[in-house]
Design a protein around this motif. Structure first.
Motif, short mmCIF file in Angstrom:
data_model
loop_
_atom_site.label_atom_id
_atom_site.label_comp_id
_atom_site.label_asym_id
_atom_site.label_seq_id
_atom_site.Cartn_x
_atom_site.Cartn_y
_atom_site.Cartn_z
N ALA A 93 -1.27 -1.55 35.98
CA ALA A 93 -1.02 -2.62 35.01
C ALA A 93 -0.06 -2.15 33.91
CB ALA A 93 -2.33 -3.09 34.40
N LEU A 94 -0.28 -0.94 33.45
CA LEU A 94 0.55 -0.41 32.37
C LEU A 94 1.99 -0.21 32.83
CD1 LEU A 94 -0.04 0.21 29.49
CD2 LEU A 94 -0.47 2.57 30.09
N ALA A 95 2.15 0.26 34.06
CA ALA A 95 3.50 0.44 34.59
C ALA A 95 4.22 -0.91 34.62
CB ALA A 95 3.44 1.05 35.98
N GLN A 96 3.50 -1.93 35.01
CA GLN A 96 4.13 -3.26 35.06
C GLN A 96 4.47 -3.74 33.64
OE1 GLN A 96 2.63 -6.50 34.20
NE2 GLN A 96 4.33 -7.69 35.00
N VAL A 97 3.57 -3.47 32.71
CA VAL A 97 3.80 -3.91 31.34
C VAL A 97 5.02 -3.20 30.74
CG1 VAL A 97 2.84 -3.77 29.00
CG2 VAL A 97 1.41 -4.59 30.87
N LEU A 98 5.18 -1.93 31.07
CA LEU A 98 6.23 -1.13 30.42
C LEU A 98 7.53 -1.06 31.22
CD1 LEU A 98 4.02 1.77 29.04
CD2 LEU A 98 4.91 -0.21 27.81
N LEU A 99 7.47 -1.46 32.49
CA LEU A 99 8.67 -1.35 33.33
C LEU A 99 9.90 -2.04 32.71
CD1 LEU A 99 9.88 -0.31 35.95
CD2 LEU A 99 9.12 -2.40 37.08
N PRO A 100 9.75 -3.27 32.20
CA PRO A 100 10.95 -3.92 31.64
C PRO A 100 11.61 -3.11 30.54
CG PRO A 100 9.14 -5.49 31.81
CD PRO A 100 8.56 -4.13 32.13
N LEU A 101 10.82 -2.42 29.74
CA LEU A 101 11.42 -1.62 28.67
C LEU A 101 12.25 -0.49 29.26
CD1 LEU A 101 8.42 -1.44 26.19
CD2 LEU A 101 10.57 -2.68 25.90
N MET A 102 11.71 0.12 30.32
CA MET A 102 12.46 1.19 30.98
C MET A 102 13.75 0.64 31.57
SD MET A 102 12.52 4.40 31.70
CE MET A 102 11.15 5.46 32.12
N VAL A 103 13.63 -0.50 32.25
CA VAL A 103 14.81 -1.08 32.89
C VAL A 103 15.86 -1.44 31.84
CG1 VAL A 103 15.67 -3.07 34.20
CG2 VAL A 103 13.56 -1.93 34.90
N LEU A 104 15.43 -2.04 30.74
CA LEU A 104 16.38 -2.43 29.70
C LEU A 104 17.10 -1.22 29.12
CD1 LEU A 104 14.96 -5.22 27.37
CD2 LEU A 104 16.92 -5.25 28.90
N THR A 105 16.33 -0.18 28.85
CA THR A 105 16.94 1.03 28.28
C THR A 105 17.97 1.61 29.25
OG1 THR A 105 14.80 1.46 27.30
CG2 THR A 105 16.41 3.23 27.19
N LEU A 106 17.54 1.76 30.51
CA LEU A 106 18.44 2.39 31.48
C LEU A 106 19.63 1.49 31.79
CD1 LEU A 106 15.87 3.97 33.96
CD2 LEU A 106 17.14 5.04 32.12
N TYR A 107 19.40 0.18 31.76
CA TYR A 107 20.50 -0.75 32.00
C TYR A 107 21.61 -0.51 30.98
CZ TYR A 107 23.02 -5.19 32.17
OH TYR A 107 24.00 -6.14 32.26
N GLY A 108 21.21 -0.44 29.72
CA GLY A 108 22.19 -0.18 28.66
C GLY A 108 22.94 1.12 28.89
#
Lengths: 351, 299, 353
Positions: B170-185
């Motif tokens: 659950a936590l991975a799903q909750v935090l995944l978007p933050l990781m993706v956004l950071t890496l996307y930038g």
């Protein structure tokens, strides 16, 4: 200790209502009864249990009170433990005038000097001595009876004892609340009593609970429908109110009173020391103690009444343990041991 | 039918800009002040009083709460479990997020923007609501728990509810978007031509990715990991809702001490210990970045 | 032939980015792909480099068909417009990158890198990072990195566009010298006609995805095959004209500056047809004339030192002619003066319609 009544902790509607009340309350028309129009334009903020519980209490007591006196009462949803923390944080300058507790916090609040005595609450006289503070700092306006909540389809014969939790055929189908949930603490104490101990000798309780440590442990009442809805949790130590609520949602769930007694959880109110609207709070507490209000609360949630003059209809009375079946727990001793038992529970049961 | 292409040059426009802003010395201070004051009042001051609280026992100063923590294996286990949760969540979000962020950043299609919005959409839903969603899937009859049993990964009766594995998922799903956004930038800021240059010089695409893009993204990967790690070890809603009583971590222990047991000094000590770990990590991270800065630079 | 590109095409949906591109390049030759942005020149270059998969056609280098090969197997040296130097690697490491990928032994690698650093006048900069270099130095590193692997073909994508004007010419000529010395076959992309004309052996002028004309700079400037080429390369005056008479392959044309007789081929130039004439500004003779007799009036004179651009508004309409004169031959020419203009038939280029 958290209240089991945190079904809809973050009840947005209620929260918005509270905000609206703060902002626009003075503009609301006050429909006043002749005798009590003395709180016209006044605001009362009380802590509340959230969700449908709060709505039922609002309709049963606060709404009639507002209608009669012209006050505007709003409940702010808050777990009992969080409410006490808030009370502590606001000591000296309370924003919330009155508090509702379900976990014995009223005694601690009084001992920490956070409360003030009630004044001119006529119905206080109709509450038996054990259900109110001798100095008038708090009063019980409802009693929750705990016992055994079970799945009627899986367990056709109603359980009769806390010993039933150790029947081999129920293994893997049991759930019980964590100790931080008030009912979890009471379960521990009742197990201790069942196996020869009690508040003074908790060992048998931990020994018994250790046998259940591989069963499902949950924290909040909100997990209950999820647990019973699965079909493979059959038996849970919980209360009449949640049994009723779960059954109302269509699940085959019933309540049984154990022979060791149903622990009684007093639902109390007290007034924050120095509350600006202490007089209004006194009036509202009197309404919570009215028989009409207590019958409405019993109908809505299967909570027992505390006013000796409250006469529950027969069909309601049959679903709620009689006073003789209630087990009175020594809340003071439990509170004194809460930290130690919680620590121990975390290590021995939850690990 | 006409004439010539105009050959006239446009009149010079490269003269000095009308008036270069002359910085009055106190202007930066003024600009910085509101933020600093808010930061001081809302963060530094509470943090200091928290720290002070953690050294109070009864009516006197004491390190008793720290002694209690340090001298008790249970709390070490709690801390270890919390850090493990942080590490495993970070690794999962990194492994899942890295390819997604890379593809989104490199995608030329007009769908890229839409897909990025979809990826980050969960951020608009509170972690509490998302955790409730997982609870439905994690109970014994829930889809995910049943799937785990069906795949033979666990034997019935099994549920992810009230387990550490459930919290991690659950936590991975909750935090995944933050990781993706950071890496996307980060990936967006790395010139795609660098990879092409590496390929034209003879590097296989995977090697070009490794030698160039990932090497350059190292700082961003560290930043994203630090972000996810600190959130994972301090988050409360998901471990509390999904983990229940068994998956006890620092944040739920802090809550328990604060709200249930009203032992604020010990709660403050737990918070301070957790904070120290985050700070140490941030400092190490800063060091790593600094070291990197001497031999590398972003384009 | 060193490089043969046949019928290369790239289609995106309905858009033809490149259509039917064919060219044959001899060993050591340098060909410029010249055109406005969006003409397909960069797409073509990237197809040769292997970054873009062609929709049709083939690319053969030294008899080896590269069309299906990924970039890292093509053995091409590529210089990017922004240089694409690896920011985390030093100058020497950047240059050595391709050699490492080829597994060149360390000793040989060091020698080749050192030689390349000397050749490209980067001595003393080996341990710098790209961001510590000037634009010109970065450009030389990019070239060095592409050359050190001895590529079978050198590709340059707008290699000078990020340099300031003064550096551009010297760098271009320097690159040309090295390319000649090494006998490298090369294709470079540019939108700058001066750059293309100064450096390339041949220029392919592209427009709308297709090649308009391939030829030497002189060919393209003096004998543009299409109006686009004439207009794009240098400055051009276009005059509409009518075919007054045709005698075999000789036509008599009437236009704004008088009558001219030109040799032609093809049906488009029959008697009575409307055609277009192009004349370069430096091929128009200009003389002061009496107020009533002149063809037009001088509108503007733009003096540029070595030359001057004179804009003459023709009397019969709003057309303006551009005339280029030597900067010192402006006697008697002033704004507002009436002038006569003359062109020689051999300086005229004729386009149908």
């Amino acid at each position: 200790m958290s209240s089991p009544w945190n079904i809809d902790q973050l009840d947005r509607r209620a929260f918005m209502a509270a905000l609206a009340a703060v902002g626009a309350g003075s503009l609301l028309p006050a429909s006043a009864e002749a005798q009590g129009a003395d709180f016209k334009g006044r605001q009362l903020l009380s802590s509340g249990f959230g969700g449908s519980t709060m709505d039922i209490i609002q309709k049963a007591a606060f709404d009639p009170f507002d209608a009669a006196t012209g006050a505007k009462s709003t409940q702010v949803p808050m777990q009992s433990a969080a409410a006490l923390a808030r009370m502590k944080a606001e000591a000296g300058n309370p924003q919330i005038d009155m508090y509702q507790f379900s976990g014995g916090q009223e005694a601690q609040a009084k001992s920490e000097g956070l409360t003030e005595p009630m004044k001119s609450v006529p119905n206080l006289a109709n509450v038996p001595g054990g259900l109110k503070d001798p100095d008038g700092h708090w009063v019980t306006w409802a009693v929750i009876a705990e016992g055994i909540v079970y799945n009627k389809d899986k367990i056709p014969t109603p359980p009769t004892s806390y010993k039933d939790f150790f029947k081999p055929e129920y293994k893997g189908h049991i759930a019980f609340p964590a100790i931080t949930n008030g009912f979890g603490m009471d379960f521990l104490v009742m197990l201790a009593r069942t196996f020869g101990g009690g508040e003074d000798n908790i060992e048998p309780g931990f020994a018994a609970l250790a046998k259940l440590k591989n069963e499902t442990i949950f924290k909040a009442a909100s997990d209950l429908p999820g647990l019973f809805g699965q079909g493979d949790i059959w038996i849970i130590p919980y209360d009449t109110g949640n049994a009723f609520k779960t059954a109302q949602s269509g699940l085959p769930v019933a309540f049984a009173t154990p022979q060791e007694g149903s622990p009684a959880v007093p639902i109390t109110s007290c007034i924050a020391k120095g509350a600006k609207n202490a007089d209004v709070a006194n009036g509202a507490i009197n309404y919570l103690l009215k028989p009409e209000a207590q019958i409405a609360i019993a109908q809505g949630m299967r909570w027992s009444a505390s006013n000796v003059n409250t006469k529950l209809p027969a069909e309601l009375a049959s679903e709620i343990p009689a006073v003789s079946q209630l087990a009175q727990l020594d809340r003071a001793k439990i509170n004194a041991n809460r930290a130690a038992w919680t620590e121990r529970w975390n290590r021995e049961i939850a690990r | 039918m006409t004439a010539a292409r105009p050959v006239l040059d446009a009149p010079g426009t490269d003269g000095a800009a009308a008036s270069s802003p002359r910085l009055i010395p106190y202007v930066p201070v003024l600009l910085f002040a509101p933020c600093f004051i808010i930061y001081a009042v809302l963060f530094i001051w509470p943090q200091l009083s928290l720290l002070a609280t953690s050294f109070v026992d009864g009516n006197q100063w004491s390190v008793a709460h720290y002694q209690r923590f340090l001298g008790d294996g249970y709390y070490w286990e709690l801390l270890g479990r919390t850090l493990f949760l942080g590490v495993i969540t970070t690794v999962i979000t990194l492994v899942l997020g890295l390819p997604v962020a890379y593809l989104l950043a490199r995608m030329q299609s007009r769908w890229a923007g839409f897909l990025l919005v979809i990826t980050t959409f969960p951020l608009l839903v509170s972690a509490v609501v998302r955790s409730f969603g997982w609870m439905v899937l994690f109970f014994r009859d829930g889809l995910v728990s049943k799937l785990v049993v069906a795949l033979g990964l666990a034997s019935p009766p099994f549920q992810l509810m009230y387990t550490m594995s459930g919290v991690v998922i659950a936590l991975a799903q909750v935090l995944l978007p933050l990781m993706v956004l950071t890496l996307y930038g980060v990936f967006r800021s790395i010139d795609r031509d660098l990879e092409l240059a590496a390929m034209s010089l003879g590097a296989r695409p995977s090697l070009a990715l490794w030698l160039v893009t990932l090497r350059l993204a190292r700082g961003g990967i560290l930043a994203g990991s630090l972000l996810v790690f600190s959130l994972a070890i301090s988050t409360f809603a998901t471990p509390s809702l999904v983990g229940g009583a068994r998956a006890h971590v620092m944040s739920t222990a802090i809550y328990e001490q604060t709200i249930e047991l009203l032992n604020w000094p010990f709660a403050a000590a737990l918070s301070s210990i957790l904070l120290v770990f985050v700070l140490v990590l941030a400092l190490v991270y800063g060091r790593v970045l600094e070291g990197r800065g001497q031999t590398e630079a972003r384009p | 032939m060193e490089i043969v590109i046949e019928n290369l095409a790239k289609v995106y949906g309905n858009a033809h980015a490149v259509r039917d591109f064919s060219v044959t390049i001899a060993k050591g030759e340098m060909v410029a792909l010249l055109g406005p942005s969006g003409c397909g020149k960069t797409t073509t270059l990237r197809m040769v480099a292997g970054f873009i998969k062609p929709s049709a056609g083939r690319i053969v280098v030294r008899g080896r068909d590269l069309t299906g090969l990924p970039p890292h197997k093509r053995d091409t040296g590529l210089v990017f417009q922004n240089y694409a130097l690896f920011p985390h690697l030093t100058v020497a490491e950047n240059i050595a990158f391709g050699l490492r990928r080829r597994g060149v032994p360390a000793a040989e690698r060091d020698t080749r890198v050192a030689n390349m650093i000397a050749t490209m006048q980067l001595t003393g900069l080996a341990d710098r990072l790209p961001r510590q270099l000037s634009g010109g130095q970065q450009q030389r590193v990019a070239v060095a990195r592409a050359l050190v692997i001895n590529p079978s073909i050198l590709l340059l994508d707008e290699p000078f566009s990020n340099l300031d004007a003064k550096l551009r010419e010297s760098t271009g000529l320097e690159l040309r010298r090295i390319q000649r010395e090494l006998g490298l076959t090369s294709i470079f992309v540019t939108h700058d006609q001066n750059e293309a004309m100064a450096i390339a052996d041949r220029i392919a002028v592209m427009n709308g995805g297709a090649v308009e004309q391939i030829g030497s700079a002189v060919d393209i400037y003096e004998r543009p095959r299409t109006r686009f080429v004439a207009d794009f390369i240098g400055s051009a005056n276009f005059l509409s004209a009518t075919v007054e008479a045709r005698d075999g392959n000789v036509v008599t044309l009437r236009h704004g500056l008088g009558v001219s007789v030109l040799p032609v081929e093809g049906q488009a130039f029959d008697k009575g047809r409307s055609v277009t004439l192009m004349v370069r500004p430096e091929c128009v003779a200009i003389h002061p004339a009496a107020a009533e007799a002149g063809l037009g009036t001088i509108e503007t004179i733009s003096y540029q030192g070595s030359s001057a651009h004179i804009f003459v508004k023709l009397r019969d309409g709003d057309r303006t002619m551009l005339v280029e004169r030597h900067g010192r031959e402006l006697a008697g020419l002033e704004v507002g003066k009436t002038v006569d203009l003359n062109v020689k038939a051999q300086d005229l280029t004729l386009f149908a319609a």
